[in-house]
Design a protein around this motif. Structure first.
Motif, PDB file in Angstrom:
ATOM      1  N   PHE A   1       0.998  -1.130  -0.004  1.00 24.64           N
ATOM      2  CA  PHE A   1      -0.042  -0.206   0.106  1.00 24.64           C
ATOM      3  C   PHE A   1       0.798   1.280  -0.081  1.00 24.64           C
ATOM      4  O   PHE A   1       0.421   2.280  -0.535  1.00 24.64           O
ATOM      5  CB  PHE A   1      -0.968  -0.079   1.143  1.00 24.64           C
ATOM      6  CG  PHE A   1      -1.832  -0.955   1.206  1.00 24.64           C
ATOM      7  CD1 PHE A   1      -2.225  -1.865  -0.057  1.00 24.64           C
ATOM      8  CD2 PHE A   1      -2.637  -1.610   2.527  1.00 24.64           C
ATOM      9  CE1 PHE A   1      -3.345  -2.756   0.004  1.00 24.64           C
ATOM     10  CE2 PHE A   1      -3.627  -2.517   2.213  1.00 24.64           C
ATOM     11  CZ  PHE A   1      -3.783  -3.230   1.144  1.00 24.64           C
ATOM     12  N   ARG A   2       1.987   1.091   0.639  1.00 26.47           N
ATOM     13  CA  ARG A   2       2.991   2.477   0.659  1.00 26.47           C
ATOM     14  C   ARG A   2       3.598   2.408  -0.839  1.00 26.47           C
ATOM     15  O   ARG A   2       3.779   3.486  -1.381  1.00 26.47           O
ATOM     16  CB  ARG A   2       4.029   2.083   1.662  1.00 26.47           C
ATOM     17  CG  ARG A   2       3.522   2.333   3.051  1.00 26.47           C
ATOM     18  CD  ARG A   2       4.603   2.389   4.372  1.00 26.47           C
ATOM     19  NE  ARG A   2       4.082   2.628   5.456  1.00 26.47           N
ATOM     20  CZ  ARG A   2       3.755   1.401   6.136  1.00 26.47           C
ATOM     21  NH1 ARG A   2       3.982   0.333   5.911  1.00 26.47           N
ATOM     22  NH2 ARG A   2       3.136   1.817   7.488  1.00 26.47           N
TER      23      ARG A   2
ATOM     24  N   GLN B   1       2.064   1.551  -3.522  1.00 20.37           N
ATOM     25  CA  GLN B   1       1.105   2.207  -4.561  1.00 20.37           C
ATOM     26  C   GLN B   1       0.324   3.066  -3.813  1.00 20.37           C
ATOM     27  O   GLN B   1      -0.811   3.376  -4.072  1.00 20.37           O
ATOM     28  CB  GLN B   1       0.226   1.036  -5.008  1.00 20.37           C
ATOM     29  CG  GLN B   1       1.320  -0.165  -5.807  1.00 20.37           C
ATOM     30  CD  GLN B   1       0.224  -1.207  -6.166  1.00 20.37           C
ATOM     31  OE1 GLN B   1      -0.616  -0.903  -7.042  1.00 20.37           O
ATOM     32  NE2 GLN B   1       0.323  -2.467  -5.691  1.00 20.37           N
ATOM     33  N   ALA B   2       1.102   4.131  -3.190  1.00 23.20           N
ATOM     34  CA  ALA B   2       0.266   5.157  -2.293  1.00 23.20           C
ATOM     35  C   ALA B   2      -0.715   5.810  -3.158  1.00 23.20           C
ATOM     36  O   ALA B   2      -1.535   6.420  -2.908  1.00 23.20           O
ATOM     37  CB  ALA B   2       1.335   6.043  -1.752  1.00 23.20           C
TER      38      ALA B   2
ATOM     39  N   ARG C   1      -4.577   6.056  -2.564  1.00 22.91           N
ATOM     40  CA  ARG C   1      -5.179   7.473  -2.287  1.00 22.91           C
ATOM     41  C   ARG C   1      -6.349   7.859  -3.224  1.00 22.91           C
ATOM     42  O   ARG C   1      -7.534   8.269  -2.769  1.00 22.91           O
ATOM     43  CB  ARG C   1      -4.410   8.592  -2.280  1.00 22.91           C
ATOM     44  CG  ARG C   1      -4.767   9.919  -1.315  1.00 22.91           C
ATOM     45  CD  ARG C   1      -3.604  10.768  -1.334  1.00 22.91           C
ATOM     46  NE  ARG C   1      -3.992  11.698  -0.114  1.00 22.91           N
ATOM     47  CZ  ARG C   1      -4.885  12.643  -0.024  1.00 22.91           C
ATOM     48  NH1 ARG C   1      -5.576  12.813  -1.006  1.00 22.91           N
ATOM     49  NH2 ARG C   1      -5.178  13.406   1.095  1.00 22.91           N
TER      50      ARG C   1
ATOM     51  N   ALA D   1      -4.857   7.282   4.408  1.00 20.57           N
ATOM     52  CA  ALA D   1      -3.937   6.992   3.429  1.00 20.57           C
ATOM     53  C   ALA D   1      -2.557   7.635   3.913  1.00 20.57           C
ATOM     54  O   ALA D   1      -1.354   6.966   3.588  1.00 20.57           O
ATOM     55  CB  ALA D   1      -4.608   7.143   2.374  1.00 20.57           C
ATOM     56  N   ASP D   2      -2.490   8.919   4.019  1.00 25.34           N
ATOM     57  CA  ASP D   2      -1.284   9.569   4.320  1.00 25.34           C
ATOM     58  C   ASP D   2      -0.679   9.062   5.349  1.00 25.34           C
ATOM     59  O   ASP D   2       0.572   9.150   5.440  1.00 25.34           O
ATOM     60  CB  ASP D   2      -1.547  11.167   4.261  1.00 25.34           C
ATOM     61  CG  ASP D   2      -2.087  11.809   2.976  1.00 25.34           C
ATOM     62  OD1 ASP D   2      -1.765  10.948   1.772  1.00 25.34           O
ATOM     63  OD2 ASP D   2      -2.574  12.615   2.864  1.00 25.34           O
TER      64      ASP D   2
ATOM     65  N   HIS E   1      -0.716   6.426   6.819  1.00 26.00           N
ATOM     66  CA  HIS E   1      -0.025   4.939   6.528  1.00 26.00           C
ATOM     67  C   HIS E   1       1.211   5.009   5.463  1.00 26.00           C
ATOM     68  O   HIS E   1       2.222   4.598   5.584  1.00 26.00           O
ATOM     69  CB  HIS E   1      -1.123   4.145   5.818  1.00 26.00           C
ATOM     70  CG  HIS E   1      -0.543   2.777   5.408  1.00 26.00           C
ATOM     71  ND1 HIS E   1      -0.222   1.637   6.442  1.00 26.00           N
ATOM     72  CD2 HIS E   1       0.163   2.027   4.389  1.00 26.00           C
ATOM     73  CE1 HIS E   1       0.142   0.612   6.022  1.00 26.00           C
ATOM     74  NE2 HIS E   1       0.534   0.932   4.855  1.00 26.00           N
ATOM     75  N   THR E   2       1.067   5.956   4.452  1.00 30.21           N
ATOM     76  CA  THR E   2       2.380   6.080   3.614  1.00 30.21           C
ATOM     77  C   THR E   2       3.350   6.763   4.299  1.00 30.21           C
ATOM     78  O   THR E   2       4.611   6.475   3.988  1.00 30.21           O
ATOM     79  CB  THR E   2       1.862   7.142   2.445  1.00 30.21           C
ATOM     80  OG1 THR E   2       0.711   6.584   1.712  1.00 30.21           O
ATOM     81  CG2 THR E   2       3.135   7.370   1.342  1.00 30.21           C
ATOM     82  N   SER E   3       3.262   7.481   5.258  1.00 29.04           N
ATOM     83  CA  SER E   3       4.435   8.180   5.990  1.00 29.04           C
ATOM     84  C   SER E   3       5.028   7.217   6.735  1.00 29.04           C
ATOM     85  O   SER E   3       6.271   7.291   7.425  1.00 29.04           O
ATOM     86  CB  SER E   3       3.791   9.324   7.176  1.00 29.04           C
ATOM     87  OG  SER E   3       3.262   8.630   8.244  1.00 29.04           O
TER      88      SER E   3
END
Length: 645
Positions: free
Chosen positions: A571-572, A574-575, A579, A602-603, A605-607
């Motif tokens: 998921f990170r 393919q952020a 999103r 989403a942000d 998790h991406t961080s």
């Protein structure tokens, strides 16, 4: 294994259109690609898709008695059908086939509803008795085989093995149920009897519906079997008795006129089933058993342990590497399950089903061992937490431990031993709510934080925890472990595990059988004293001891491997795609969510500061479902109880 569809109007004597039944049958064709059959008469229409397993020539359905007065459409296997046949023949019944289906017909005539108590197996069936004017819909004790139903606007009852069979009817209502949506995001699945659609229900496990010609209204489902709600004294030699019971259950489920194999993960449950099956096959001289394994590269790879056991037992071994794009796979879940389904291990389960189907038509699995013999880590935690709860008066526990939980920081990315906030919170709660938090995927504050205001308003008063609390209250209050197992047997097992295995196996026309879920073995195992199931830091203690003469110690007492790949990293990676799918398209147009909150999720998790992988997976699956259902533009505010249109 098969697919069932049907239509019944108790008051209108019109004959259902065969074209409508065929559309329903075509929607579940994957459940039975080997044949089809349809029947229509006043009030009733039945349809059947067949996957031929037993009596390939003589088991076509719908099947009728010799005089044509009783008909049945059946999905599943009756493992004791030979014994039932002998008993019924002694009572004067004449059988025309070798099919297990026929035992249901004659059993109904001999025992009426009592036939349900005599059937051993996995089943869902529709039986029509023309003389009595009665339609019986029934489902097996553990919920291995599905049965869904709903009312059409003209009062016709439609029923089918899968959601697709019902949605093939243009008149079937398609209204999103807000409570079911909340349950899904809380638990990862929609528990019985709800489905995601307000007008469609699931017949609960161990229940039946009996409808009568001429009677108005839909009766409530009735229960015919109950798992134990109190324990029993420890048997004199429990390990030896368990080994004998497991042997008997596995041997009974080897009946087949087509190739049969087994899933093998290298874990305790599947290894137990495979070891018993290998011995039974060898004694019968029917040839080596084929095993099937999917693994993921890295320390969690199950293939080496599975291959070692297969070699030890002299079995054929088939293994593949699992390579899954979970962002893409989320879109496929609605096509397989018919509604949102949040257990991401369904993706590798589908892969191992595909592998097995290349070689066999029937496969055994180890499902049920964790529920019956207390294998989940959450059972150990719940038992320990309950011991702590009982050491402190409730007011002290809530004030002191609850205060610590509130003050403790949330450390999602910290080592497990530092993540104490959830543990403290669960201990501060009463037993049922504490256990609910261990099975909850997205807690209330997280769920309500991403809902739009109209959806929050529609959910006022709904609590996904209530069902679990009510179930635990039905059990012996002094047996905390049995309370948790009992709740799972009514919710997680039929709502998650057995839905996952049925739909993924049937998607590739594979029959999957879990011998550990023999209902007599389940009742015996659950009623064992807690010390025989949980002891010394190990769950399934009695099962491990029973298998000690047959399986290597490193398999029985080694670390459990997980059957899934890591989804958070994907998921990170393919952020941007994640999103976009969470904040645009049908998610924004549905009016169900606060898209700003979804974007922040989403942000975060991406961080890398938070791990929201499970929440993102469930929301991506929901996005795929909404897109497939064409529910864009449906705002929560457009309905009071059900959401959507």
């Amino acid at each position: 294994m098969c697919g069932i569809v049907g239509l019944f109007h108790p008051q209108l004597p019109s004959v259902p259109e065969l074209g409508m039944l065929r559309r329903m049958g075509d929607a579940v064709r994957h459940r039975g690609p080997d044949g089809e059959g349809f029947h229509a008469e006043p009030h009733l229409g039945l349809g059947h898709r067949r996957l031929s397993i037993v009596d390939l020539a003589g088991g076509a359905q719908p099947m009728a008695t010799e005089d044509g007065a009783v008909l049945v459409c059946f999905n599943g296997e009756i493992y004791n059908h030979a014994a039932l046949k002998r008993e019924l023949e002694a009572a004067g019944h004449r059988f025309r086939t070798r099919s297990d289906t026929e035992s249901i017909l004659h059993g109904w005539r001999e025992w009426g509803l009592g036939v349900l108590d005599r059937l051993k197996g996995m089943f869902a069936f529709a039986l029509w008795d023309r003389e009595r004017g009665e339609l019986l819909l029934a489902r097996d004790r553990l919920g291995e085989k599905p049965m869904l139903y709903g009312l059409l606007p003209d009062g016709t009852l439609a029923f089918a093995s899968e959601m697709a069979g019902l949605l093939a009817l243009p008149a079937m209502p398609r209204r999103l149920d807000p409570a079911a949506l909340d349950d899904y995001l809380a638990l990862g699945y929609v528990p019985d009897p709800r489905t995601i659609h307000a007008g469609i229900s699931r017949l609960p496990a161990a229940h039946f519906l009996l409808l009568r010609r001429g009677e108005a209204g839909l009766p409530a489902p009735r229960r015919y079997w109950q798992p134990p709600r109190a324990g029993m004294p420890a048997p004199a030699d429990a390990a030896r008795e368990l080994a004998a019971r497991l042997d008997a259950a596995v041997s009974a489920q080897l009946m087949s006129d087509v190739p049969l194999g087994a899933f093998l993960s290298g874990g305790v449950d599947s290894s137990a089933v495979v070891a018993c099956a290998a011995r039974a096959v060898a004694e019968a001289g029917t040839g080596p058993l084929a095993t099937f394994t999917i693994g993921f590269d890295g320390p969690e790879d199950e293939r080496p342990a599975a291959a070692a056991l297969a070699a030890r037992l002299g079995l054929a071994s088939h293994a593949e590497a699992g390579r899954v794009d979970y962002v893409a796979a989320a879109r496929d879940q609605a096509a397989i399950f018919g509604e949102p389904f949040g257990d991401h291990s369904a993706v590798p389960t589908l892969a191992v089903c595909r592998l097995a189907r290349q070689h066999v038509t029937v496969a055994l699995s180890g499902d049920g061992g964790d529920e019956v013999f207390a294998g989940y880590r959450r059972y150990r935690f719940h038992s320990l937490a309950e011991a702590v709860r009982r050491a402190f008066p409730a007011p002290v526990r809530k004030r002191l431990i609850g205060g610590l939980a509130a003050a403790y920081p949330k450390l999602d990315r910290a080592p497990r031993w530092l993540r104490a906030k959830s543990t403290l919170t669960e201990i501060s709660l009463d037993a049922a709510l504490g256990y609910y938090r261990t099975v909850c995927k997205l807690h209330e504050e997280r769920r309500r934080g991403v809902y739009a205001a109209p959806l929050r308003a529609a959910l006022d008063g709904h609590a996904p925890s209530a069902r679990i609390a009510a179930l635990m209250a039905e059990c012996d209050p002094d047996d905390a472990l049995l309370q948790a197992q009992y709740a799972d047997l009514h919710t997680y097992l039929p709502g998650d595990i057995l839905v996952k295995t049925d739909r993924t196996a049937m998607a590739v026309s594979l029959e999957l059988r879990p011998p550990i879920l023999d209902h007599e073995l389940v009742a015996w195992g659950m009623a064992l004293p807690a010390k025989l199931k949980l002891r010394g830091g190990f769950g399934k203690r009695i099962l491990r001891e029973a298998l000690a003469p047959q399986l290597p110690a490193e398999l029985l007492w080694g670390r459990k491997r997980g059957f899934a790949d890591s989804i958070g990293g994907q998921f990170r990676a393919q952020a941007a795609t994640v999103r976009t799918r969470l904040t645009g398209g049908v998610m924004a147009e549905s009016g169900l969510f606060d898209v700003g909150a979804l974007g922040r999720l989403a942000d975060e998790h991406t961080s890398g500061r938070f791990d929201h992988a499970q929440a993102i997976w469930q929301l991506l699956v929901l996005e795929g479902f909404l897109a497939r259902q064409d529910l864009a533009g449906v705002a929560a505010s457009r309905a009071s109880a059900p959401v959507g249109a």
